[in-house]
Design an enzyme around this catalytic site. Structure first.
Site, PDB file in Angstrom:
ATOM      1  N   ASN A 102       0.830  -1.208   0.000  1.00 42.69           N
ATOM      2  CA  ASN A 102       0.000   0.000   0.000  1.00 42.69           C
ATOM      3  C   ASN A 102       0.862   1.256   0.000  1.00 42.69           C
ATOM      4  O   ASN A 102       1.919   1.299   0.607  1.00 42.69           O
ATOM      5  CB  ASN A 102      -0.927  -0.005   1.211  1.00 42.69           C
ATOM      6  N   HIS A 119       6.011  -0.624  -2.807  1.00 44.14           N
ATOM      7  CA  HIS A 119       5.547   0.120  -3.983  1.00 44.14           C
ATOM      8  C   HIS A 119       5.670   1.625  -3.779  1.00 44.14           C
ATOM      9  O   HIS A 119       5.056   2.399  -4.500  1.00 44.14           O
ATOM     10  CB  HIS A 119       4.093  -0.235  -4.313  1.00 44.14           C
ATOM     11  N   CYS A 130      17.559  14.840  -9.594  1.00 51.29           N
ATOM     12  CA  CYS A 130      18.563  15.150  -8.565  1.00 51.29           C
ATOM     13  C   CYS A 130      18.299  14.388  -7.270  1.00 51.29           C
ATOM     14  O   CYS A 130      19.043  14.548  -6.306  1.00 51.29           O
ATOM     15  CB  CYS A 130      18.622  16.650  -8.308  1.00 51.29           C
TER      16      CYS A 130
END
Ligand code: ZN
Length: 250
Positions: A102, A119, A130
């Site tokens: 989640n 994830h 950068c």
């Protein structure tokens, strides 16, 4: 045969290194739709388009129109009893880590400390050029200030959310940490994921290969159901709250 929260409590009480693996199903009680289920968000938006790295790079306005909606939806939700019970299990030393698919940050907001977000997370802005990271608040402020809704990094490149997009590699350090916990785990409690999506789909096998046991709490079937020592169904918030209660005061 149906197992009970008491069975899960006994399993956790005897564990040395129990871990939790969670997916969208743990957050549905917070009002977050499971985007892979019917009626989910991906039925209205093609994930290979709006959720892809390619769209972020080539059509950032479309990317941010979609993700801005997700950010606003998440601002209005709270951790539910399942997140709170998982945090309580960690506080008691019964759970060592929470690996989650989640991106909603609800585990952390419920008080879980060692959360591995494989994830990524929606709760920040990141620069792919950068590698700067900004808070969600700052990212949204920049999106509002920009005429096209696309927030910019100080280096001039457009900011992405912290969610790993389709076409983007998963964060190697977090995947490594998840595998390490799975190898050490003597109990893995699976909550709200049907274990069909990489990389988490492989983790239960790592636990089993290492001699650990599985507890599974999902509404849907999973490929590991036959090998689960404890198999619970029903609402995660109810089942996990009863599990904590069965463990008694601590
Ligand atoms: Zn930058």
């Amino acid at each position: 045969m149906s197992d009970t929260p008491r069975d899960l409590a006994e399993l956790l009480a005897g564990a040395e290194h129990a871990i939790v693996l969670s997916g969208a199903g743990i957050s549905t009680e917070s009002g977050i739709p499971d985007f892979r289920s019917r009626g989910g968000i991906w039925e209205k938006h093609d994930p290979t388009v709006v959720g892809s790295l390619a769209t972020f790079l080539s059509r950032p306005e479309l990317f941010w129109r979609f993700h801005r909606g997700r950010v606003e939806m998440l601002e209005g939700v709270e951790p539910n009893p399942a997140h709170i019970a998982v945090a309580e299990l960690e506080r008691r030393g019964l759970v060592k880590a929470v690996i989650t698919q989640n991106i909603d940050r609800l585990h952390a907001r419920a008080g879980s400390v060692n959360v591995i977000e494989v994830h990524g997370s929606l709760d920040r802005g990141v620069c792919l050029r950068c590698e700067s990271e900004l808070t969600l608040r700052e990212t949204i402020a920049r999106a509002d200030a920009a005429g096209n809704g696309v927030p910019l990094c100080d280096c001039g490149f457009q900011l992405k959310t912290g969610v790993i997009q389709f076409g983007e590699p998963l964060p190697a350090d977090r995947i490594r940490a998840a595998h390490e916990h799975a190898r050490r785990a003597d109990v893995m409690l699976v909550v709200g994921t049907s274990l069909l999506v990489e990389p988490v789909s492989r983790l239960p096998q790592i636990v089993l290969d290492g001699g650990g046991t599985l507890a599974i709490l999902t509404e849907s079937e999973t490929p590991y159901d036959d090998r689960a020592t404890v198999r619970l169904r029903g609402r995660a918030g109810v089942q996990l709250t009863e599990t904590v209660d069965a463990l008694g005061a601590a």
